[in-house]
Scaffold this motif. Sequence first.
Motif, PDB file in Angstrom:
ATOM      1  N   GLN A   1       1.054 -12.966   0.613  1.00  0.00           N
ATOM      2  CA  GLN A   1       0.477 -11.716  -0.073  1.00  0.00           C
ATOM      3  C   GLN A   1       0.344 -10.480   0.621  1.00  0.00           C
TER       4      GLN A   1
ATOM      5  N   HIS B   1       2.722  -7.333   0.222  1.00  0.00           N
ATOM      6  CA  HIS B   1       2.007  -6.403  -0.751  1.00  0.00           C
ATOM      7  C   HIS B   1       0.916  -6.043   0.280  1.00  0.00           C
TER       8      HIS B   1
ATOM      9  N   SER C   1      -3.020  -5.353  -1.452  1.00  0.00           N
ATOM     10  CA  SER C   1      -3.838  -6.480  -0.833  1.00  0.00           C
ATOM     11  C   SER C   1      -5.085  -6.076  -0.089  1.00  0.00           C
TER      12      SER C   1
END
Length: 256
Positions: free
Chosen positions: A161, A165, A169
Amino acid sequence: MLDATDRSGGTATAALPAAATELVVPLPPPRAGFATRWTRALVSPYARLSLLLALLAGGAGCVLLCEPQQLLAQGWPPQLGGVAAAPVFALAYGLCTLSFVPRPLLNLAAGALFGAATGLAAALAGTVVGAGMAFGLGRLLGQDALRPLLRGRWLTAADTQLSRHGFRSMLVARLFPGVPFSAANYCAAVSRMGWLSFLLATGLGSIPNTAAYAVAGARASAPTSPAFLIATACIALPALAGTLVAWWGRHRLRGR
């Protein structure tokens, strides 16, 4: 036979294969010198991780000795006043976050020392400086040693994650009051998140919480003023929401 008579009556010696006349002995590989072995050991991933842990422990020890919380009681040193006071405070803020000083305490001190507007600017600058230093140290000294340990399902998912991103995040992590500041810094450093995404998300995501604490610190002498009450509400409500979300997530995981 080795000797043979040629047509002219002379004696000739038959040529032997090169492999039979020359014995090739393989040489052992050259051994690394003492200095080379020590250099490799010192720059190994685990040696760098040990250095990072030693630096963090030393910083935490300095905080215990210097007691930065006295800024709220004694104020800013007069010899560091003037135009340079806010930049010096921002740098000190960043160094304190490296040593695990709680950011709410620093944000309150920024508001109390410099007022709401200047205190907010100094605190945000210190937040970005401290996060950048932690990110750089974690990336340089800890990433190579810690990335091979990301094998669990949750660790792998978090790394994916953050790597794919990063800006989104980290922005959510900064806005969510339940995520520790230092933990987010070093988790991002171990991932493959880019520098720009990390710093931008840190600066933007830290504005609401930092502003609330700076205003509360600036208005602490008038606890019944509307500004202080609104700032206190902006601090308490997100913290309560974060606690409820964390409790709900933990309860949901237990139910599976």
